[in-house]
Design a protein around this motif. Sequence first.
Motif, PDB file in Angstrom:
ATOM      1  N   MET A  65      -0.494   3.290   4.538  1.00  0.00           N
ATOM      2  CA  MET A  65      -1.231   4.445   3.189  1.00  0.00           C
ATOM      3  C   MET A  65      -2.803   4.417   4.106  1.00  0.00           C
ATOM      4  O   MET A  65      -4.376   3.757   3.856  1.00  0.00           O
ATOM      5  CB  MET A  65      -1.623   3.765   2.191  1.00  0.00           C
ATOM      6  CG  MET A  65      -1.709   2.254   2.034  1.00  0.00           C
ATOM      7  SD  MET A  65      -1.635   1.951   0.229  1.00  0.00           S
ATOM      8  CE  MET A  65      -0.477   2.067  -1.050  1.00  0.00           C
ATOM      9  N   GLU A  66      -3.499   4.927   5.023  1.00  0.00           N
ATOM     10  CA  GLU A  66      -4.908   4.986   5.224  1.00  0.00           C
ATOM     11  C   GLU A  66      -5.733   5.088   4.746  1.00  0.00           C
ATOM     12  O   GLU A  66      -7.188   4.287   4.730  1.00  0.00           O
ATOM     13  CB  GLU A  66      -5.064   5.593   6.968  1.00  0.00           C
ATOM     14  CG  GLU A  66      -4.130   5.151   8.032  1.00  0.00           C
ATOM     15  CD  GLU A  66      -2.570   5.410   8.400  1.00  0.00           C
ATOM     16  OE1 GLU A  66      -2.232   6.919   7.046  1.00  0.00           O
ATOM     17  OE2 GLU A  66      -1.488   5.137   8.953  1.00  0.00           O
ATOM     18  N   PRO A  67      -6.036   6.267   4.079  1.00  0.00           N
ATOM     19  CA  PRO A  67      -7.761   6.701   3.122  1.00  0.00           C
ATOM     20  C   PRO A  67      -7.430   5.558   1.938  1.00  0.00           C
ATOM     21  O   PRO A  67      -8.419   5.340   2.124  1.00  0.00           O
ATOM     22  CB  PRO A  67      -6.546   8.230   1.917  1.00  0.00           C
ATOM     23  CG  PRO A  67      -5.786   8.905   3.475  1.00  0.00           C
ATOM     24  CD  PRO A  67      -5.016   7.463   4.239  1.00  0.00           C
ATOM     25  N   THR A  68      -6.384   5.062   1.649  1.00  0.00           N
ATOM     26  CA  THR A  68      -6.398   3.585   0.351  1.00  0.00           C
ATOM     27  C   THR A  68      -6.446   2.641   1.404  1.00  0.00           C
ATOM     28  O   THR A  68      -7.354   1.975   0.601  1.00  0.00           O
ATOM     29  CB  THR A  68      -4.832   4.441  -0.249  1.00  0.00           C
ATOM     30  OG1 THR A  68      -4.562   5.590  -0.847  1.00  0.00           O
ATOM     31  CG2 THR A  68      -5.511   2.796  -1.273  1.00  0.00           C
TER      32      THR A  68
ATOM     33  N   GLY B 149      -9.481  11.540  -6.137  1.00  0.00           N
ATOM     34  CA  GLY B 149      -7.918   9.711  -5.507  1.00  0.00           C
ATOM     35  C   GLY B 149      -8.951   8.877  -4.833  1.00  0.00           C
ATOM     36  O   GLY B 149      -8.258   8.840  -4.023  1.00  0.00           O
TER      37      GLY B 149
ATOM     38  N   PRO C  37      -3.516  10.032  -2.563  1.00  0.00           N
ATOM     39  CA  PRO C  37      -4.094   8.682  -2.183  1.00  0.00           C
ATOM     40  C   PRO C  37      -3.979   7.665  -4.300  1.00  0.00           C
ATOM     41  O   PRO C  37      -3.887   6.827  -3.355  1.00  0.00           O
ATOM     42  CB  PRO C  37      -5.581   8.613  -2.112  1.00  0.00           C
ATOM     43  CG  PRO C  37      -5.590  10.195  -1.031  1.00  0.00           C
ATOM     44  CD  PRO C  37      -4.364  11.032  -1.687  1.00  0.00           C
TER      45      PRO C  37
ATOM     46  N   ALA D 256       0.009   0.392  -4.505  1.00  0.00           N
ATOM     47  CA  ALA D 256      -0.345  -1.493  -3.637  1.00  0.00           C
ATOM     48  C   ALA D 256      -0.936  -1.594  -4.878  1.00  0.00           C
ATOM     49  O   ALA D 256      -0.766  -3.275  -4.924  1.00  0.00           O
ATOM     50  CB  ALA D 256      -2.291  -0.528  -2.829  1.00  0.00           C
TER      51      ALA D 256
ATOM     52  N   PHE E 179       1.055  -5.819  -5.298  1.00  0.00           N
ATOM     53  CA  PHE E 179       0.216  -7.066  -5.001  1.00  0.00           C
ATOM     54  C   PHE E 179       0.130  -8.029  -6.076  1.00  0.00           C
ATOM     55  O   PHE E 179      -0.661  -8.628  -6.645  1.00  0.00           O
ATOM     56  CB  PHE E 179      -1.657  -6.817  -4.771  1.00  0.00           C
ATOM     57  CG  PHE E 179      -1.384  -6.232  -3.026  1.00  0.00           C
ATOM     58  CD1 PHE E 179      -1.353  -7.405  -1.869  1.00  0.00           C
ATOM     59  CD2 PHE E 179      -1.948  -5.471  -2.846  1.00  0.00           C
ATOM     60  CE1 PHE E 179      -0.905  -6.714  -0.891  1.00  0.00           C
ATOM     61  CE2 PHE E 179      -2.014  -4.800  -1.059  1.00  0.00           C
ATOM     62  CZ  PHE E 179      -1.796  -5.631  -0.363  1.00  0.00           C
TER      63      PHE E 179
ATOM     64  N   GLU F  45      -0.433   6.193  -3.482  1.00  0.00           N
ATOM     65  CA  GLU F  45      -1.458   5.182  -2.697  1.00  0.00           C
ATOM     66  C   GLU F  45      -1.215   3.903  -3.051  1.00  0.00           C
ATOM     67  O   GLU F  45      -0.876   2.822  -3.438  1.00  0.00           O
ATOM     68  CB  GLU F  45      -1.604   5.466  -0.951  1.00  0.00           C
ATOM     69  CG  GLU F  45      -1.415   6.719  -0.418  1.00  0.00           C
ATOM     70  CD  GLU F  45      -2.115   7.087   0.989  1.00  0.00           C
ATOM     71  OE1 GLU F  45      -1.790   8.052   1.475  1.00  0.00           O
ATOM     72  OE2 GLU F  45      -3.472   6.429   0.469  1.00  0.00           O
ATOM     73  N   ALA F  46      -2.435   3.998  -4.209  1.00  0.00           N
ATOM     74  CA  ALA F  46      -3.544   2.920  -4.311  1.00  0.00           C
ATOM     75  C   ALA F  46      -2.441   2.474  -5.613  1.00  0.00           C
ATOM     76  O   ALA F  46      -2.586   1.178  -5.851  1.00  0.00           O
ATOM     77  CB  ALA F  46      -4.159   3.312  -5.129  1.00  0.00           C
TER      78      ALA F  46
ATOM     79  N   VAL G 212      -1.334  -2.816   3.705  1.00  0.00           N
ATOM     80  CA  VAL G 212      -1.322  -2.197   2.892  1.00  0.00           C
ATOM     81  C   VAL G 212      -0.365  -1.255   3.429  1.00  0.00           C
ATOM     82  O   VAL G 212      -0.076  -0.288   2.607  1.00  0.00           O
ATOM     83  CB  VAL G 212      -2.537  -0.982   2.104  1.00  0.00           C
ATOM     84  CG1 VAL G 212      -3.557  -2.735   1.548  1.00  0.00           C
ATOM     85  CG2 VAL G 212      -2.649  -0.196   3.778  1.00  0.00           C
TER      86      VAL G 212
ATOM     87  N   GLY H  12      -8.254   3.385  -5.598  1.00  0.00           N
ATOM     88  CA  GLY H  12      -8.574   2.204  -3.796  1.00  0.00           C
ATOM     89  C   GLY H  12      -9.387   1.444  -4.177  1.00  0.00           C
ATOM     90  O   GLY H  12      -9.028   0.334  -3.994  1.00  0.00           O
TER      91      GLY H  12
END
Lengths: 317, 283
Positions: A58-61, B124, B159, B166, B170, B162-163, A55, B128
């Motif tokens: 983005m460690e938290p996510t 947040g 975050p 992602a 994907f 970030e999500a 990923v 995710g």
Amino acid sequence: MKEPPRVESLRDAYGKALVELGERDANTVVLDADLSGSTRTALFGQKFPTRFFNVGVMEPTMMSIAAGLSLTGRTVFASTFAVFAAGQAYNAVRQSICYNRANVKIVATHGGLLVGPDGGTHQILEDIGLMRGLPGMTVIVPADAPSTRAATFAVAGIEGPAYVRLTRENLPVVTDGTLVVGHAQELRAGSDLTIVALGAMVARALDVAEELGRVGVSVRVLDLASVKPFDEAAILRAARDTGALLVLEEHTVLTGVGALVASTTAENYPVPVRRVGVPDVFGESGEPWALLDHFGLSRERVLEEAWELLRQRGKVQ
Amino acid sequence: MPRPSPEDLLALQATARRVRQDAVRMIYTAGSGHPGGSLSVTDLLTALLFREMKLDPTRPDWPERDRLVLSKGHAAPALYAALAERGFLPREELLSLRQLGSRLQGHVDRNKLPCIEASTGCLGQGVGMAVGMALDARLAGRAHRIYAVLGDGECQAGPTWEALLAGAHFRLSNLVVLLDRNFYETDGSTEEIMGIEPIADKFRAFGFHTLDIDGHDFSAILAALEEARRTTDRPTAIVARTVKGKGVSFMENKSSWHGKAPNRAEAEKALAELGAELGVPAR
């Protein structure tokens, strides 16, 4: 002269164990945050590309995604360096994984001072305390490659969250790889003193125990790989049998297992306890093993503390 | 799904009104909670739970069900009220909100209440978790869809982005992110505190098929969800422009009602505006 024990990579052991798990169980999924070469999850990724998700940074996510992936019954491993897994991602580990009781296994490499030249930013010394404080979290700190392999299988077999801390450096093989969650393994029998150690400090404990043995001091060595669940019975047995405990940890003494051992004995069976760990400071750049010496975890320091306990117990003058 | 008839839309509006009534009753009785964001998100939740999502109240663990992640977990009263209305929990249980021993935690908790898909509260993390669920559905070859309901304050949290990164990376076309864009957070207006506009452009730039709608217009909400279904190459974001405190005049567009319970007189006035009696004992 005895041969020095062979050293092996904990990370290689983890990567290979993951591949075996992947072969055995199609529900095994692995995530990484742009460190898959270092953590060795790339081995799994090469073999099972559809079940591997890199990923990025983005460690938290990554922790939240891992939680979401696990809720239909998958076993999800998430790996990165310990400073990111336990530090950067703490609240995602707390809420997305632990509060949700998600079946996620965080295997964090590069714990502690032995990260070396990267320096204090990357040498997390607080992770075990942080992770142990989370309800429902299993915490394992293997001492060598065989117990890393065992830990990988063990946490996969437990329903719920787990944190496994690995060391970057290759470490001497000191166990037979029969790690049992909740059990502190006695690696050496003894009656004058017990040294409780985990991770990289287990080899040092055995080394010091052997040296003391040569002068007639009988030292028990307990491998506290299973930090949580904590084997309180083994600690109290050691307190009763040997009357003094010395705890070695590559972690801050403020929230480490030394504090846990001391509070356990204080409440149940008070005996002298001394802690060898990192004081209330950050690490710094340096060669890995030189850092252990610099921050007070040297072999000499361990010996001094052992003699101090033996004096306190009246076992030596 | 066929286009909603005028009768369908009226029924959804009536349902949403009952959900708002119950949310206010619950927060009044609890003595604490988040009315502003509960009232703004109600129409989105109603559209999802009563029209869009594949659900079976008798089987909250049905593997094929669609998933709802309420990332803004503080809007729990609206979700509990809507779930009760939909038959997932007894309506009598609603007034136990925030009390010791209740399944209805201040922020939603899946381990206490089985029809909750993800425990949230600290902001947040919901998108995710929804991304993880969408990956899981794809891996399993299942057709169910994942809906993440996001608050606008959360769009200030790293975050969340970030999500979103992602989700787009994907190409999770089974994921829909609905933003309850009510323009207020705890301390005031989002644009005064830490502006997030132009938010739709940001979702677009992050790779989401993005729609910008009136979040209180059921036909617009349902049309956007329908368009999300037809979008098969990437996830969809629906920026639903809403009114914080919607339906209660003195709460509308007031950040002071983000996280405060009404007193009895205020609760009675709120319920009167929502077309009902307060009808609960004094707290």
